[in-house]
Design an enzyme around this catalytic site. Structure first.
Site, short mmCIF file in Angstrom:
data_model
loop_
_atom_site.label_atom_id
_atom_site.label_comp_id
_atom_site.label_asym_id
_atom_site.label_seq_id
_atom_site.Cartn_x
_atom_site.Cartn_y
_atom_site.Cartn_z
N GLU A 63 -12.92 -5.96 -46.84
CA GLU A 63 -14.16 -6.34 -47.53
C GLU A 63 -14.06 -7.76 -48.07
OE1 GLU A 63 -17.08 -6.20 -47.99
OE2 GLU A 63 -17.88 -4.37 -48.86
N ASP A 101 -17.83 -5.63 -56.25
CA ASP A 101 -18.64 -5.96 -57.42
C ASP A 101 -18.59 -4.75 -58.35
OD1 ASP A 101 -21.37 -6.24 -58.85
OD2 ASP A 101 -21.13 -8.17 -57.87
N PHE A 147 -22.52 -15.03 -59.20
CA PHE A 147 -22.88 -14.84 -57.80
C PHE A 147 -22.21 -15.93 -56.96
CE2 PHE A 147 -25.27 -14.51 -53.92
CZ PHE A 147 -25.35 -13.14 -53.79
N VAL A 148 -21.39 -15.50 -56.01
CA VAL A 148 -20.63 -16.46 -55.22
C VAL A 148 -21.07 -16.45 -53.76
CG1 VAL A 148 -18.66 -16.39 -56.77
CG2 VAL A 148 -18.73 -14.81 -54.84
N GLY A 170 -20.61 -9.42 -44.58
CA GLY A 170 -19.81 -10.29 -45.45
C GLY A 170 -18.35 -10.42 -45.07
#
Ligand code: XMP
Ligand code: MG
Length: 186
Positions: free
Chosen positions: A103, A107, A156-157, A48
Protein backbone atom coordinates in the site's frame (compact mmCIF):
# COMPACT_ATOMS: atom_id res chain seq x y z
CA UNK A 1 7.84 14.92 -12.76
CA UNK A 2 9.90 16.57 -10.00
CA UNK A 3 8.60 18.33 -6.89
CA UNK A 4 10.22 21.51 -8.28
CA UNK A 5 7.98 21.29 -11.38
CA UNK A 6 4.86 21.93 -9.27
CA UNK A 7 6.30 23.96 -6.39
CA UNK A 8 3.33 26.38 -6.51
CA UNK A 9 0.96 23.51 -5.65
CA UNK A 10 3.03 22.35 -2.69
CA UNK A 11 2.88 23.43 0.93
CA UNK A 12 6.11 21.57 1.66
CA UNK A 13 8.38 18.79 0.47
CA UNK A 14 8.26 15.63 2.56
CA UNK A 15 10.46 13.04 0.89
CA UNK A 16 12.79 13.22 -2.09
CA UNK A 17 13.15 10.49 -4.69
CA UNK A 18 16.39 9.40 -3.00
CA UNK A 19 14.87 9.20 0.47
CA UNK A 20 12.03 7.07 -0.89
CA UNK A 21 14.46 4.79 -2.74
CA UNK A 22 16.54 4.33 0.43
CA UNK A 23 13.44 3.44 2.45
CA UNK A 24 12.20 0.96 -0.15
CA UNK A 25 15.64 -0.69 -0.22
CA UNK A 26 15.54 -1.00 3.59
CA UNK A 27 12.08 -2.61 3.51
CA UNK A 28 13.11 -4.93 0.67
CA UNK A 29 16.10 -6.23 2.68
CA UNK A 30 13.80 -7.21 5.53
CA UNK A 31 11.23 -8.81 3.22
CA UNK A 32 13.97 -10.76 1.40
CA UNK A 33 15.22 -12.12 4.72
CA UNK A 34 11.78 -12.93 6.15
CA UNK A 35 10.49 -14.76 3.05
CA UNK A 36 13.71 -16.49 1.93
CA UNK A 37 12.81 -19.75 0.19
CA UNK A 38 9.09 -18.92 0.15
CA UNK A 39 6.70 -18.31 -2.73
CA UNK A 40 5.56 -14.77 -1.96
CA UNK A 41 2.58 -13.08 -3.58
CA UNK A 42 2.59 -9.27 -3.58
CA UNK A 43 -0.90 -7.76 -3.72
CA UNK A 44 -0.91 -4.12 -4.79
CA UNK A 45 -3.85 -1.86 -4.04
CA UNK A 46 -4.72 0.22 -7.10
CA UNK A 47 -4.05 2.89 -7.99
CA UNK A 48 -1.96 4.51 -5.26
CA UNK A 49 0.39 1.58 -4.72
CA UNK A 50 1.66 1.28 -8.29
CA UNK A 51 4.95 3.12 -7.68
CA UNK A 52 5.70 1.38 -4.37
CA UNK A 53 4.89 -1.96 -5.97
CA UNK A 54 7.09 -1.36 -9.02
CA UNK A 55 10.08 -0.21 -6.99
CA UNK A 56 9.69 -2.67 -4.12
CA UNK A 57 9.27 -5.64 -6.46
CA UNK A 58 12.48 -4.73 -8.29
CA UNK A 59 14.40 -4.09 -5.06
CA UNK A 60 13.64 -7.63 -3.86
CA UNK A 61 16.01 -10.41 -4.81
CA UNK A 62 13.29 -13.01 -4.12
CA UNK A 63 11.27 -14.31 -7.02
CA UNK A 64 7.75 -12.97 -6.41
CA UNK A 65 4.36 -12.98 -8.07
CA UNK A 66 2.22 -9.86 -8.35
CA UNK A 67 -1.51 -9.36 -8.33
CA UNK A 68 -3.73 -6.30 -7.95
CA UNK A 69 -6.95 -5.27 -6.27
CA UNK A 70 -8.98 -2.13 -6.62
CA UNK A 71 -11.26 -1.20 -3.75
CA UNK A 72 -13.37 1.80 -2.93
CA UNK A 73 -14.43 2.74 0.50
CA UNK A 74 -17.88 4.18 1.02
CA UNK A 75 -17.92 7.31 3.09
CA UNK A 76 -18.64 10.98 3.21
CA UNK A 77 -16.18 12.98 1.11
CA UNK A 78 -12.59 12.11 1.92
CA UNK A 79 -13.41 10.14 5.09
CA UNK A 80 -13.28 6.40 4.67
CA UNK A 81 -16.03 4.48 6.43
CA UNK A 82 -14.60 0.99 6.60
CA UNK A 83 -17.30 -0.34 4.28
CA UNK A 84 -15.34 -1.48 1.28
CA UNK A 85 -16.44 -2.44 -2.19
CA UNK A 86 -14.22 -4.56 -4.43
CA UNK A 87 -13.91 -2.90 -7.86
CA UNK A 88 -11.31 -5.34 -9.17
CA UNK A 89 -10.59 -8.63 -7.47
CA UNK A 90 -7.49 -10.82 -7.53
CA UNK A 91 -6.89 -13.34 -10.29
CA UNK A 92 -4.94 -15.57 -7.90
CA UNK A 93 -6.24 -18.33 -5.62
CA UNK A 94 -4.90 -17.49 -2.16
CA UNK A 95 -5.21 -20.98 -0.64
CA UNK A 96 -2.04 -21.61 1.42
CA UNK A 97 -0.30 -18.58 -0.13
CA UNK A 98 1.96 -16.17 1.73
CA UNK A 99 0.58 -12.77 0.85
CA UNK A 100 2.07 -9.31 1.32
CA UNK A 101 -0.33 -6.41 0.73
CA UNK A 102 1.53 -3.41 -0.72
CA UNK A 103 0.00 0.00 0.00
CA UNK A 104 0.98 3.61 -0.47
CA UNK A 105 -0.53 5.01 2.72
CA UNK A 106 -2.52 4.04 5.80
CA UNK A 107 -4.79 6.80 7.00
CA UNK A 108 -7.64 5.63 9.25
CA UNK A 109 -6.58 2.01 8.71
CA UNK A 110 -10.17 1.02 7.88
CA UNK A 111 -9.48 -0.02 4.28
CA UNK A 112 -6.47 -2.15 5.13
CA UNK A 113 -7.97 -3.85 8.16
CA UNK A 114 -10.95 -4.85 6.00
CA UNK A 115 -8.67 -6.01 3.19
CA UNK A 116 -6.42 -8.04 5.48
CA UNK A 117 -9.41 -9.83 7.00
CA UNK A 118 -10.89 -10.43 3.55
CA UNK A 119 -7.70 -12.00 2.17
CA UNK A 120 -7.22 -14.10 5.32
CA UNK A 121 -10.75 -15.48 4.91
CA UNK A 122 -9.72 -16.91 1.52
CA UNK A 123 -7.40 -19.45 3.15
CA UNK A 124 -4.06 -17.65 2.76
CA UNK A 125 -1.21 -19.03 4.89
CA UNK A 126 -0.34 -15.47 5.98
CA UNK A 127 -1.36 -11.93 5.08
CA UNK A 128 1.09 -9.20 6.08
CA UNK A 129 1.19 -5.52 5.14
CA UNK A 130 3.84 -3.23 3.68
CA UNK A 131 2.94 0.47 3.54
CA UNK A 132 5.26 3.29 2.56
CA UNK A 133 3.47 5.95 4.62
CA UNK A 134 1.40 5.98 7.76
CA UNK A 135 -0.52 8.76 9.53
CA UNK A 136 -0.61 7.62 13.19
CA UNK A 137 -2.76 10.60 14.28
CA UNK A 138 -5.52 9.57 11.84
CA UNK A 139 -5.77 5.93 12.97
CA UNK A 140 -9.27 4.70 13.80
CA UNK A 141 -8.33 1.04 13.99
CA UNK A 142 -4.97 -0.46 14.80
CA UNK A 143 -3.54 -2.34 11.85
CA UNK A 144 -0.46 -4.51 12.29
CA UNK A 145 1.89 -3.20 9.60
CA UNK A 146 4.91 -5.49 9.49
CA UNK A 147 6.81 -3.33 6.98
CA UNK A 148 6.17 0.37 7.57
CA UNK A 149 8.07 3.13 5.79
CA UNK A 150 7.66 6.70 7.04
CA UNK A 151 5.31 8.10 9.70
CA UNK A 152 3.83 11.44 8.67
CA UNK A 153 1.55 14.11 10.16
CA UNK A 154 -2.16 14.14 9.42
CA UNK A 155 -1.88 16.17 6.19
CA UNK A 156 -2.94 15.43 2.63
CA UNK A 157 0.07 14.25 0.67
CA UNK A 158 0.67 13.74 -3.04
CA UNK A 159 3.23 12.14 -5.30
CA UNK A 160 4.81 8.74 -5.88
CA UNK A 161 1.41 7.20 -6.69
CA UNK A 162 -0.61 9.41 -4.32
CA UNK A 163 -3.05 11.71 -6.07
CA UNK A 164 -5.34 14.62 -5.66
CA UNK A 165 -8.23 14.28 -8.16
CA UNK A 166 -6.07 11.74 -10.02
CA UNK A 167 -3.25 14.23 -10.55
CA UNK A 168 0.33 14.26 -9.22
CA UNK A 169 0.77 10.45 -9.19
CA UNK A 170 3.83 10.76 -11.43
CA UNK A 171 5.74 13.02 -9.04
CA UNK A 172 9.05 11.40 -8.12
CA UNK A 173 8.96 12.78 -4.57
CA UNK A 174 6.22 13.20 -1.97
CA UNK A 175 4.92 16.55 -0.73
CA UNK A 176 2.08 18.17 1.19
CA UNK A 177 -0.58 19.65 -1.11
CA UNK A 178 -1.08 23.40 -0.71
CA UNK A 179 -4.58 24.26 0.56
CA UNK A 180 -5.22 26.72 -2.31
CA UNK A 181 -5.25 23.76 -4.73
CA UNK A 182 -8.23 22.01 -3.18
CA UNK A 183 -9.99 25.19 -2.06
CA UNK A 184 -10.06 26.49 -5.66
CA UNK A 185 -11.79 23.38 -6.94
CA UNK A 186 -14.53 23.10 -4.32
P1 XMP B 1 -7.93 4.51 5.13
O1 XMP B 1 -8.46 5.76 5.80
O2 XMP B 1 -8.98 3.47 5.03
O3 XMP B 1 -7.62 4.99 3.66
O4 XMP B 1 -6.66 4.03 5.81
C1 XMP B 1 -6.45 4.78 3.00
C2 XMP B 1 -6.61 5.28 1.59
O5 XMP B 1 -6.98 6.67 1.58
C3 XMP B 1 -6.25 7.37 0.61
N1 XMP B 1 -5.48 8.44 1.28
C4 XMP B 1 -4.73 9.37 0.69
N2 XMP B 1 -4.47 9.59 -0.61
N3 XMP B 1 -3.11 11.44 -0.02
C5 XMP B 1 -3.66 10.63 -0.96
O6 XMP B 1 -3.39 10.84 -2.12
C6 XMP B 1 -3.32 11.29 1.31
O7 XMP B 1 -2.79 12.04 2.13
C7 XMP B 1 -4.19 10.19 1.67
N4 XMP B 1 -4.61 9.74 2.87
C8 XMP B 1 -5.42 8.67 2.58
C9 XMP B 1 -5.36 6.35 -0.07
O8 XMP B 1 -5.99 5.96 -1.27
C10 XMP B 1 -5.30 5.19 0.86
O9 XMP B 1 -5.16 3.96 0.19
MG1 MG C 1 -4.47 3.69 -1.94
Amino acid sequence: MQLSDISDDLESTLFTEQQIADKIAELALRIDADYAGERLLLVGVLKGAVMVMADLARALTLPIEMDWMAVSSYGSGTQSSGVVKILKDLDTDLTDRKVLIVEDIIDSGLTLSWLQANLRSRGAASVEICALLRKPAAAKVQVQVRYAGFEIANEFVIGYGLDYADKYRNLRGIGVLAPHVYKNTQ
